[in-house]
Design a protein around this motif. Structure first.
Motif, mmCIF file in Angstrom:
data_model
loop_
_atom_site.group_PDB
_atom_site.id
_atom_site.type_symbol
_atom_site.label_atom_id
_atom_site.label_comp_id
_atom_site.label_asym_id
_atom_site.label_seq_id
_atom_site.Cartn_x
_atom_site.Cartn_y
_atom_site.Cartn_z
ATOM 1 N N ALA A 1 0.838 -1.202 0.000
ATOM 2 C CA ALA A 1 0.000 0.000 0.000
ATOM 3 C C ALA A 1 0.874 1.254 0.000
ATOM 4 O O ALA A 1 0.596 2.210 -0.740
ATOM 5 C CB ALA A 1 -0.932 -0.002 1.207
ATOM 6 N N PHE A 2 1.926 1.250 0.802
ATOM 7 C CA PHE A 2 2.818 2.409 0.854
ATOM 8 C C PHE A 2 3.521 2.615 -0.484
ATOM 9 O O PHE A 2 3.618 3.746 -0.978
ATOM 10 C CB PHE A 2 3.840 2.253 1.981
ATOM 11 C CG PHE A 2 4.757 3.428 2.102
ATOM 12 C CD1 PHE A 2 4.298 4.633 2.615
ATOM 13 C CD2 PHE A 2 6.074 3.349 1.681
ATOM 14 C CE1 PHE A 2 5.136 5.739 2.718
ATOM 15 C CE2 PHE A 2 6.917 4.445 1.782
ATOM 16 C CZ PHE A 2 6.457 5.639 2.297
ATOM 17 N N MET B 1 4.054 5.686 -5.542
ATOM 18 C CA MET B 1 4.051 5.667 -6.991
ATOM 19 C C MET B 1 2.958 6.593 -7.551
ATOM 20 O O MET B 1 3.206 7.401 -8.442
ATOM 21 C CB MET B 1 3.845 4.239 -7.507
ATOM 22 C CG MET B 1 3.822 4.129 -9.018
ATOM 23 S SD MET B 1 3.363 2.489 -9.579
ATOM 24 C CE MET B 1 1.626 2.479 -9.155
ATOM 25 N N LYS B 2 1.755 6.467 -7.003
ATOM 26 C CA LYS B 2 0.646 7.298 -7.484
ATOM 27 C C LYS B 2 0.884 8.778 -7.169
ATOM 28 O O LYS B 2 0.566 9.659 -7.969
ATOM 29 C CB LYS B 2 -0.680 6.814 -6.893
ATOM 30 C CG LYS B 2 -1.159 5.519 -7.503
ATOM 31 C CD LYS B 2 -2.571 5.214 -7.074
ATOM 32 C CE LYS B 2 -3.096 3.989 -7.765
ATOM 33 N NZ LYS B 2 -3.565 4.252 -9.123
ATOM 34 N N ARG B 3 1.467 9.061 -6.008
ATOM 35 C CA ARG B 3 1.768 10.454 -5.643
ATOM 36 C C ARG B 3 2.804 11.035 -6.596
ATOM 37 O O ARG B 3 2.640 12.142 -7.114
ATOM 38 C CB ARG B 3 2.263 10.535 -4.208
ATOM 39 C CG ARG B 3 2.558 11.954 -3.767
ATOM 40 C CD ARG B 3 3.046 12.003 -2.307
ATOM 41 N NE ARG B 3 3.302 13.359 -1.908
ATOM 42 C CZ ARG B 3 4.433 14.031 -2.169
ATOM 43 N NH1 ARG B 3 5.417 13.441 -2.823
ATOM 44 N NH2 ARG B 3 4.585 15.276 -1.769
ATOM 45 N N PRO C 1 0.395 14.333 3.807
ATOM 46 C CA PRO C 1 0.214 12.914 3.481
ATOM 47 C C PRO C 1 -1.191 12.376 3.776
ATOM 48 O O PRO C 1 -1.737 11.596 2.999
ATOM 49 C CB PRO C 1 1.269 12.218 4.346
ATOM 50 C CG PRO C 1 2.330 13.242 4.519
ATOM 51 C CD PRO C 1 1.602 14.567 4.590
ATOM 52 N N SER C 2 -1.779 12.793 4.859
ATOM 53 C CA SER C 2 -3.117 12.294 5.200
ATOM 54 C C SER C 2 -4.170 12.770 4.202
ATOM 55 O O SER C 2 -5.237 12.169 4.090
ATOM 56 C CB SER C 2 -3.501 12.714 6.610
ATOM 57 O OG SER C 2 -3.507 14.126 6.705
ATOM 58 N N GLU C 3 -3.894 13.833 3.465
ATOM 59 C CA GLU C 3 -4.835 14.361 2.476
ATOM 60 C C GLU C 3 -4.599 13.791 1.082
ATOM 61 O O GLU C 3 -5.486 13.824 0.238
ATOM 62 C CB GLU C 3 -4.707 15.893 2.413
ATOM 63 C CG GLU C 3 -4.968 16.585 3.737
ATOM 64 C CD GLU C 3 -4.499 18.041 3.744
ATOM 65 O OE1 GLU C 3 -3.547 18.373 3.008
ATOM 66 O OE2 GLU C 3 -5.087 18.825 4.484
ATOM 67 N N VAL C 4 -3.396 13.317 0.835
ATOM 68 C CA VAL C 4 -3.015 12.897 -0.512
ATOM 69 C C VAL C 4 -3.841 11.712 -1.003
ATOM 70 O O VAL C 4 -4.261 11.684 -2.162
ATOM 71 C CB VAL C 4 -1.505 12.560 -0.586
ATOM 72 C CG1 VAL C 4 -1.131 11.961 -1.925
ATOM 73 C CG2 VAL C 4 -0.681 13.808 -0.331
ATOM 74 N N GLY D 1 -8.030 6.269 -7.837
ATOM 75 C CA GLY D 1 -8.013 4.819 -7.682
ATOM 76 C C GLY D 1 -7.241 4.289 -6.496
ATOM 77 O O GLY D 1 -7.268 3.091 -6.228
ATOM 78 N N TYR D 2 -6.536 5.164 -5.786
ATOM 79 C CA TYR D 2 -5.725 4.658 -4.667
ATOM 80 C C TYR D 2 -6.588 4.017 -3.590
ATOM 81 O O TYR D 2 -6.283 2.926 -3.118
ATOM 82 C CB TYR D 2 -4.857 5.764 -4.045
ATOM 83 C CG TYR D 2 -4.174 5.277 -2.797
ATOM 84 C CD1 TYR D 2 -3.047 4.462 -2.906
ATOM 85 C CD2 TYR D 2 -4.674 5.543 -1.529
ATOM 86 C CE1 TYR D 2 -2.439 3.953 -1.774
ATOM 87 C CE2 TYR D 2 -4.068 5.041 -0.398
ATOM 88 C CZ TYR D 2 -2.947 4.252 -0.517
ATOM 89 O OH TYR D 2 -2.354 3.735 0.598
ATOM 90 N N GLN D 3 -7.658 4.675 -3.197
ATOM 91 C CA GLN D 3 -8.477 4.165 -2.101
ATOM 92 C C GLN D 3 -9.053 2.797 -2.424
ATOM 93 O O GLN D 3 -9.075 1.902 -1.576
ATOM 94 C CB GLN D 3 -9.600 5.140 -1.737
ATOM 95 C CG GLN D 3 -10.278 4.820 -0.421
ATOM 96 C CD GLN D 3 -9.313 4.830 0.764
ATOM 97 O OE1 GLN D 3 -8.554 5.783 0.953
ATOM 98 N NE2 GLN D 3 -9.317 3.772 1.551
ATOM 99 N N ALA D 4 -9.496 2.585 -3.651
ATOM 100 C CA ALA D 4 -10.045 1.284 -4.049
ATOM 101 C C ALA D 4 -8.968 0.203 -3.986
ATOM 102 O O ALA D 4 -9.232 -0.920 -3.531
ATOM 103 C CB ALA D 4 -10.627 1.366 -5.453
#
Length: 153
Positions: A78-79, A84-86, A102-105, A111-114
């Motif tokens: 996940a990290f 990568m997405k960031r 970071p907590s907002e990113v 698609g990150y959350q999914a």
């Protein structure tokens, strides 16, 4: 073998009252009892292994290791995905991602959350599976000890 002899017609006859014969029969009965015990344990072990849809004890242990790897690697994966997405979003000029904490990113990344939710689901499923597998492996180890004891006596 003093309990057998060949009679006049050439037939082997057993003296069933002979103490040596009776001792041999007793040993055979004990061994047959051990065989029945071990066979019953084998059937139970096979059922436990088959309950996990794997063909062998080795495969069951490998399945447990796979689930443990899923549990252990989910946070790292996940990290890595987050980073990568960031980085991709920043390269594409997304200033909001570049300036966000970071907590907002995570909310800003498509698609990150999914994907994180899928990793959490896999981790949770593996945790449940490992509990069942561990219980069955403990039971199988006990049955193996019981079988060895039956054969030893």
């Amino acid at each position: 073998m003093g309990y057998t002899h060949v009679d006049g017609s050439g037939t082997v006859t057993v003296d069933t009252g002979n103490p040596e014969y009776m001792a041999l029969q007793s040993k055979i009965a004990v061994l047959e009892g051990k065989l029945v015990t071990v066979d019953a344990l084998k059937t139970q072990v096979s059922a436990l292994i088959g309950g996990h849809s794997v063909p062998s004890l080795r495969a069951l242990r490998e399945l447990a290791a796979h689930h443990q790897n899923t549990i252990d690697s989910a946070p790292v994966r996940a990290f890595d995905m987050f980073k990568m997405k960031r980085e991709l979003a920043i390269e594409q000029g997304n200033a909001a991602v570049r300036l966000a904490m970071p907590s907002e990113v995570a909310a800003l990344l498509d698609g990150y959350q999914a994907e994180e939710d899928a990793l959490k689901a896999a981790q949770t499923a593996s945790q449940a599976a490992i509990v069942a597998i561990s219980a069955d492996l403990t039971t199988i180890d006990g049955m193996a000890m019981e079988a060895r004891a039956a054969l030893r006596d």
